[in-house]
Enzyme design. Structure first.
Site, mmCIF file in Angstrom:
data_model
loop_
_atom_site.group_PDB
_atom_site.id
_atom_site.type_symbol
_atom_site.label_atom_id
_atom_site.label_comp_id
_atom_site.label_asym_id
_atom_site.label_seq_id
_atom_site.Cartn_x
_atom_site.Cartn_y
_atom_site.Cartn_z
ATOM 1 N N GLY B 64 0.837 -1.197 0.000
ATOM 2 C CA GLY B 64 0.000 0.000 0.000
ATOM 3 C C GLY B 64 0.870 1.244 0.000
ATOM 4 O O GLY B 64 2.039 1.184 -0.382
ATOM 5 N N LEU B 65 0.309 2.357 0.430
ATOM 6 C CA LEU B 65 1.086 3.600 0.395
ATOM 7 C C LEU B 65 2.394 3.437 1.154
ATOM 8 O O LEU B 65 3.457 3.826 0.665
ATOM 9 C CB LEU B 65 0.273 4.735 1.006
ATOM 10 C CG LEU B 65 -0.848 5.279 0.135
ATOM 11 C CD1 LEU B 65 -1.583 6.389 0.862
ATOM 12 C CD2 LEU B 65 -0.305 5.800 -1.188
ATOM 13 N N ALA B 66 2.327 2.860 2.347
ATOM 14 C CA ALA B 66 3.548 2.732 3.141
ATOM 15 C C ALA B 66 4.504 1.707 2.524
ATOM 16 O O ALA B 66 5.682 2.000 2.312
ATOM 17 C CB ALA B 66 3.189 2.339 4.571
ATOM 18 N N HIS B 288 -16.790 5.618 11.142
ATOM 19 C CA HIS B 288 -17.143 6.689 10.215
ATOM 20 C C HIS B 288 -18.665 6.774 10.164
ATOM 21 O O HIS B 288 -19.336 5.772 9.974
ATOM 22 C CB HIS B 288 -16.575 6.338 8.832
ATOM 23 C CG HIS B 288 -16.538 7.501 7.916
ATOM 24 N ND1 HIS B 288 -17.662 8.010 7.334
ATOM 25 C CD2 HIS B 288 -15.507 8.261 7.472
ATOM 26 C CE1 HIS B 288 -17.317 9.037 6.574
ATOM 27 N NE2 HIS B 288 -16.021 9.212 6.644
ATOM 28 N N ARG B 352 -17.064 13.041 13.925
ATOM 29 C CA ARG B 352 -17.352 11.657 13.547
ATOM 30 C C ARG B 352 -17.815 10.783 14.692
ATOM 31 O O ARG B 352 -18.839 10.109 14.606
ATOM 32 C CB ARG B 352 -16.081 11.010 12.976
ATOM 33 C CG ARG B 352 -15.738 11.466 11.601
ATOM 34 C CD ARG B 352 -14.472 10.783 11.124
ATOM 35 N NE ARG B 352 -14.186 11.231 9.755
ATOM 36 C CZ ARG B 352 -13.161 10.804 9.042
ATOM 37 N NH1 ARG B 352 -12.315 9.925 9.542
ATOM 38 N NH2 ARG B 352 -12.965 11.245 7.823
ATOM 39 N N HIS B 423 -13.787 2.004 9.992
ATOM 40 C CA HIS B 423 -12.982 2.134 8.782
ATOM 41 C C HIS B 423 -11.504 2.369 9.021
ATOM 42 O O HIS B 423 -10.730 2.424 8.084
ATOM 43 C CB HIS B 423 -13.560 3.194 7.852
ATOM 44 C CG HIS B 423 -13.121 4.577 8.182
ATOM 45 N ND1 HIS B 423 -12.600 5.408 7.236
ATOM 46 C CD2 HIS B 423 -13.097 5.238 9.340
ATOM 47 C CE1 HIS B 423 -12.300 6.546 7.815
ATOM 48 N NE2 HIS B 423 -12.579 6.472 9.073
ATOM 49 N N ARG B 457 -8.083 9.430 14.501
ATOM 50 C CA ARG B 457 -7.334 9.972 13.365
ATOM 51 C C ARG B 457 -8.152 11.064 12.680
ATOM 52 O O ARG B 457 -9.344 10.926 12.473
ATOM 53 C CB ARG B 457 -7.027 8.875 12.355
ATOM 54 C CG ARG B 457 -6.244 9.358 11.162
ATOM 55 C CD ARG B 457 -5.937 8.241 10.203
ATOM 56 N NE ARG B 457 -7.121 7.630 9.616
ATOM 57 C CZ ARG B 457 -7.877 8.191 8.668
ATOM 58 N NH1 ARG B 457 -7.578 9.386 8.212
ATOM 59 N NH2 ARG B 457 -8.929 7.564 8.193
ATOM 60 N N LEU B 463 -3.290 8.955 4.644
ATOM 61 C CA LEU B 463 -2.432 8.915 3.463
ATOM 62 C C LEU B 463 -1.102 9.583 3.781
ATOM 63 O O LEU B 463 -0.035 9.115 3.388
ATOM 64 C CB LEU B 463 -3.124 9.625 2.297
ATOM 65 C CG LEU B 463 -4.512 9.088 1.928
ATOM 66 C CD1 LEU B 463 -5.093 9.871 0.762
ATOM 67 C CD2 LEU B 463 -4.430 7.620 1.558
#
Lengths: 249, 659, 225
Positions: B64-66, B288, B352, B423, B457, B463
């Site tokens: 993934g991104l990381a 969420h 949220r 989520h 978060r 991201l």
């Protein structure tokens, strides 16, 4: 809803496959297509049969993992929709659905409805990037991009690499996929330096993988869940011709 | 439950392990003022000679991104990298699903943003349960991320000037969110994937798609490799390296229904935990509020819709329980706009966690709407009357289309139904400032670690963290470990690998041989429902104890009665799921233990016993201003708790209020 | 040269050859159609036109030079068009060794799906057409040099007219997809020009069908004698 499913079953790449018919009762119209397969699989497991293998992951239409040809149409033919986002209310009670894997020489079947799409990764590896390493880049706002180009680049970049374009193309061509990446990077200033080199290497790899040529029919864009426009292929063609004529390498 | 206390004292050199009762929980935060810490650390790390880098081999699990950014960057530096993912292509990792955007403290809007403000907002948003030094560093490198992604060709939204556009997101008072339509995660991941592809082409990264990590291998106490299963052939294989990086994402799928991809799982970090890595704050999970509700028992996952819908939609339920009239026939006086009623100043835009809990509360009172009574209305009638349908279509057209595609209901004609869903998980493996876990040589990045978000978060921060870890932090800090650790020469024929391989082989054979009467999914659903009910949006002592009693029973039943068809040496998706669910069972117990011990409410963790008179979350900074890091002891019901105390020198602790 | 060969080796290179040679053929059939209409000027006018085609360029170049240049260009273009088509078709067939059980299409139309078979039909017709009006061996009363007679005598036969009408219909269908494809393939298409090229395709297909049909129909109906 009650459905009859004709599903391609194939144990592995080396074993020939065949169509197997299943009856499925009490399908809720609120189910997604893949949830319908989940239900069938639960039944199969409890009956001691092997469930149908199919690729899927995010189930929200963005990862590009899922892909089934449903009654002759990749992803089932609902506009801009992946198989995971297709819902059963799209079908009629009593209907017979034929489920086939993506069929292309470059996409060998791994099992049942799962195919090997690594050819698409190799096309990107051949040049679908800007060769920039982490660090040492200029401030983001030193690179201005006209809004119109940014939007068009985004249109092309929206490709999720599912391979439906290949599956739907009468020639099993991967030009919409390849063209999308070439258009995305070719429309941005960051992609200019390697533009010629990129298109030459990516097209070479695309041909090497055994995809067919394009006859401009447009089935690819019609089934594309991200509705990538056909003009990305025109752009790729132009870039390749220019690159070859100007001798980029 | 035994506890040992480990206290950090910022301001002194915390590198000397002698000051710790437990050396393994040394966060190794550099000394000096907060804005200099990262610079200091970058200077202090031992450098690896360029020609020596190619002698090191790093294993990265996850793309993934990381994972993708770390793999690409390490390879660019000269290291040899093996990267593993369970998907058929690294481009499909679930980072791709993030819609909203990515934060950076660029202050391009001249609206008063700064690194300090992003840092401050993130610490406060995390309800003061994150490490200051880590968060500050995250804010610092946020700007480099945007530069990097633009250079890669990520098609961020632009203004007519050609410069980057920003929007405000997740309740932030500055516009610092960069975005690429509703596909920011996808576009950032494709940027990282392209960089990764480049390194694959150059031969610096060897990619292993459709390969799942099943365990971690330690030699002499150092993480030296992993054992994997080839998901096509079923082959169990060992891979050795000089360091192992886990970038395997979060564990929201413990709830069965979440917004995560179906394949997301905890196995990599859970196996590492069982091998000695401490698991930090497992009870911190984020809900969420605006997801599409469950439509029936067949539901396999939940779909998130952008929170921006709450800008124009009004949330309500019928006043009377059991009122099943169609929404247009329910007159105003019979409707309860409960967010507007309870939080007059924030109304429908309440944060949220608050709106999520409020929705749960009305549904628990039997006033929920739609199938199963688990939903509330999000009504655009007023907005459409005020602004016209065209304006609403322009703002939310694609979200309305998505809603209609999934539910078959036209949200222009009748109110949407929404319900909260899990989520993101803030908890994860404990890591020090260098992102190294309590196992030397095991690094953990992205959502898989616990580091930067505290108990909650902020939107558009996931991201940022994944890419910060992968592009700009790990590539520096891993070198320090590689140079400093004198690893013995070994290969995969080492006894440690043999032993783990045989354990895994046995586990696979055991799962296949049970041949019971229940499917893996039926167990996963039951576990998920249990964890959602007792350790979801709101938690209390009784419920958590109930869950802690039930989970082991259910786990025992799983190991006696699960039915996994097929063979081990074949593509077998049920076998894959079975292994993951087995690990979720163990994690679920730890989550509940953590939630039980933390008797305060903070961020995503709401303990009903700890609330203000108005029903808001009540922190207990005196008792709980620490990271709870759990050590596996061999007994799932009795892990050891270690505390890393958090001190705040740069931000002032305060209680949230949204009245 | 090496670059040209390398380009041709790629599928896009072959497509470009299809497009460029197709464009040559497209240009030629337009001129051909306009020339055909000279038949309405009567025997003298039409034969004079045929004579002009043989002698154009004189005295700078000998008789029939330009005619042969055009013929050679056309021969090369048609050959290249056919060879590339065969290679691309083979590539397309090989790229899907196992077909689908159920076949459905969303965007494809009759023209795009019959491009190849239409091409085969046109190629066969071309051979017949050359034997008919150029070499004369497929013409029962062929008179070398009297083009008007050759045309008029041929089209009094309804069967011949039927063959020609089918052929020009096939040409229309081929161009309905082919003309737009030329611009798409050589990369001169985007969202702004798409409607233009699509429109040109439709106009070309209909125009050429009508233009080519007029002469045989006129002869058959006795309008031209």
């Amino acid at each position: 809803m009650n459905l009859t499913l004709q599903v391609w079953r194939q144990k592995n790449a080396a074993t020939p496959g065949k169509y197997v018919t299943y009856q499925l009762a009490d399908v809720s119209p609120d189910m997604s297509f893949l949830e319908m397969l989940d239900v069938l699989n639960q039944e199969l497991i409890l009956k001691g049969e092997e469930p149908i293998a199919f690729d899927h992951d995010c189930r929200e239409g963005i990862c590009g993992a899922c892909g089934v040809v449903i009654n002759g149409l990749a992803h089932g033919g609902q506009r801009g929709t992946t198989a995971c986002q297709l819902h059963m209310r799209h079908f009629k009670d009593g209907e017979t659905l034929t489920l086939e894997p993506w069929r292309a020489k470059a996409f060998p079947v791994i099992k049942d409805l799962i195919v090997d799409r690594s050819a698409l990764d190799r096309i990107i590896q051949a040049g679908g990037y800007v060769s920039v390493s982490a660090g040492g880049v200029p401030d983001a706002n030193t690179i201005a991009v006209p809004k119109e180009n940014a939007e068009k680049a985004m249109d092309a970049a929206a490709c999720i690499g599912c391979g439906a374009c290949v599956a739907a193309c009468p020639n099993a061509s991967a030009m919409l996929f390849t063209g999308a990446k070439i258009a995305h990077l070719g429309l941005l200033p960051q992609g200019q330096i390697e533009r010629g080199r990129r298109v030459i290497h990516m097209v070479e790899q695309m041909d090497e993988e055994g995809f067919g040529g394009c006859t401009n029919i447009g089935e690819c864009t019609a089934v594309c869940p991200k509705e990538i426009p056909l003009d990305v292929i025109a752009r790729m063609n132009r870039d390749l011709l220019v690159a070859k004529i100007t001798g980029a390498s | 439950m035994t506890t040992t206390d480990t206290t950090t004292t910022p301001g002194v050199d915390v590198r000397r392990p002698l000051e710790f009762t437990d050396a393994r929980l040394n966060a190794r935060i550099p000394t000096g003022p907060i804005e200099k810490k990262w610079e200091q650390r970058q200077f202090d790390v031992k450098l690896v000679n360029p020609t020596n880098k190619r002698r090191y081999h790093v294993i990265v699990v996850g793309s993934g991104l990381a994972g993708a950014s770390a793999s690409a960057t390490l390879a660019e530096l000269g290291y040899n990298v093996s990267c593993f993912c369970y998907q058929d292509s690294p481009r499909r990792a679930h980072s791709i699903a993030a819609q909203g955007g990515i934060n950076a403290a660029k202050n391009y809007r001249n609206d008063g943003d700064s690194i300090f403000r992003l840092f401050y907002d993130t610490v406060k948003g995390g309800d003061f349960r994150a490490r200051e030094a880590n968060v500050y560093r995250l804010a610092q490198v946020s700007n480099n991320i945007i530069d990097q992604c633009v250079a890669q060709g990520v098609p961020f939204a632009r203004e007519y000037s050609g410069l980057l556009d920003n929007r405000s997101f997740g309740g932030a008072q500055v516009s610092r969110t960069f975005y690429a339509r509703g596909q920011t995660g996808q576009q950032l991941l494709l940027g990282a994937y392209q960089a990764l592809s480049h390194q694959i082409e150059l031969g610096k990264v060897k990619m292993f798609p459709r390969t799942e990590m099943l365990d971690l291998v330690l030699i002499d106490g150092h993480a030296r490799g992993i054992v994997t299963r080839d998901m096509v052939t079923g082959k169990i294989e060992s891979h050795i390296g000089d360091a192992v990086v886990l970038a395997t994402g979060g564990y929201s799928n413990v709830f069965y229904l979440s917004t995560n991809a179906k394949g997301c799982n905890t196995s990599a970090i859970w196996r590492a935990h069982r091998r000695g890595a401490f698991f930090a704050n497992p009870c911190y999970t984020q809900i969420h509020p605006t997801c599409i509700p469950v439509s029936g028992d067949h539901q396999s996952k939940l779909t998130l819709m952008s929170e921006s819908l709450r800008n124009d939609g009004r949330v309500w339920v019928p006043k009377q329980a059991g009122d099943t009239r169609p929404p247009p026939q329910i007159p105003e006086e019979d409707r309860d706009y409960y967010l507007e009623r309870k939080y007059p100043s924030f109304g429908n835009l309440a944060p949220r966690d608050i709106s999520s809990r409020a929705a749960k509360e009305v549904c628990d009172n039997g006033r929920g709407v739609g199938p199963g009574g688990l939903g509330v209305y999000l009504d655009f009638t007023d907005a459409m009357q005020r602004l016209g349908e065209a304006a609403i279509r322009e703002r939310y057209g694609n979200l309305f289309d998505m809603y209609e595609r999934i539910t078959g209901e036209n949200p222009y004609a009748q109110p949407m139904r929404i319900y909260p869903a899990v989520h993101y998980t803030m908890g994860g493996l404990w890591v020090d400032y260098d992102l190294m876990s309590t196992i030397p040589g095991l690094f953990v990045i992205g959502e898989a670690n616990f580091s930067d978000h505290g108990a909650n978060r902020l939107g558009a921060s996931a991201l940022m963290q994944g890419l910060a870890d992968g592009y700009f932090i790990l590539p520096y800090t891993i070198g320090d470990y590689l140079v400093g650790s004198k690893l013995a020469k070994a290969d995969t024929s080492h006894a440690a690998f043999r032993e783990v391989e045989s354990e895994i082989q046995q586990r696979v054979e055991r799962l296949l041989s049970i041949n019971g009467t229940r499917t893996v999914d039926s167990f996963h659903r039951e576990l998920g429902k249990l964890v959602w009910d007792e350790c979801g949006m709101a938690r209390n002592d009784t419920g958590l104890r109930r869950a802690l009693a039930r989970i082991p029973e259910l786990r025992a039943e799983f190991w006696e009665n699960v039915k996994v068809p097929g063979e081990g040496n074949d593509l077998n998706q049920e076998l894959e799921k079975a292994g993951r669910v087995a690990d979720f069972f163990e994690l679920a117990e730890l989550m509940c233990l953590d939630a039980l011990h933390r008797t305060e409410s903070c961020g995503g963790h709401f303990r009903e016993e700890s609330q203000t008179e108005d029903g808001e979350a009540q922190r207990d900074d005196e008792k709980f201003s620490y990271v709870a890091a759990w050590e596996y002891t061999g007994k799932l019901e009795a892990p050891t708790l270690h505390r890393e105390h958090l001190t705040f020198e740069n931000v002032k602790l305060q209680q949230r209020s949204y009245k | 040269m090496a670059a040209a060969v390398a380009l041709y080796r790629s599928s896009i290179g072959k497509k470009a050859v299809m497009a460029i040679t197709g464009f040559i053929g497209y240009g030629y059939v337009i001129l051909h159609m306009i020339g055909n209409l000279k038949v309405f000027e009567g025997p003298e006018g039409f034969n004079h036109y045929a004579e002009f085609l043989r002698t154009v360029g004189e005295p700078a170049v000998p008789e029939r030079t330009l005619l042969w240049v055009v013929r050679i260009v056309l021969l090369v273009a048609v050959s290249a068009h056919v060879i590339s088509a065969i290679q691309l078709t083979r590539q397309g067939i090989e790229s899907r060794p196992q077909g689908y059980k159920v076949k459905r299409r969303l965007r494809a139309n009759f023209a795009s799906m019959t491009l190849r078979w239409g091409g085969v039909a046109l190629f066969l017709f071309l051979i017949y057409h050359l034997m008919h009006f150029t070499f004369g061996n497929a013409h029962p009363t062929f008179i070398q040099g009297d083009a008007y007679h050759n045309v008029v005598s041929a089209f009094t036969n309804p069967l011949t007219v039927g063959i020609y009408l089918l052929a020009v219909a096939a040409l229309g269908v081929h161009l309905y997809h082919g003309v737009w494809s030329i611009f798409q393939t050589i990369g001169l298409n985007d969202e702004r020009t798409d409607a233009l090229w699509r429109g040109l395709s439709v106009v070309s297909a209909i125009g050429l069908f009508v233009g080519f049909s007029i002469v045989p129909v006129a002869v058959l109906t006795g309008l031209v004698r």
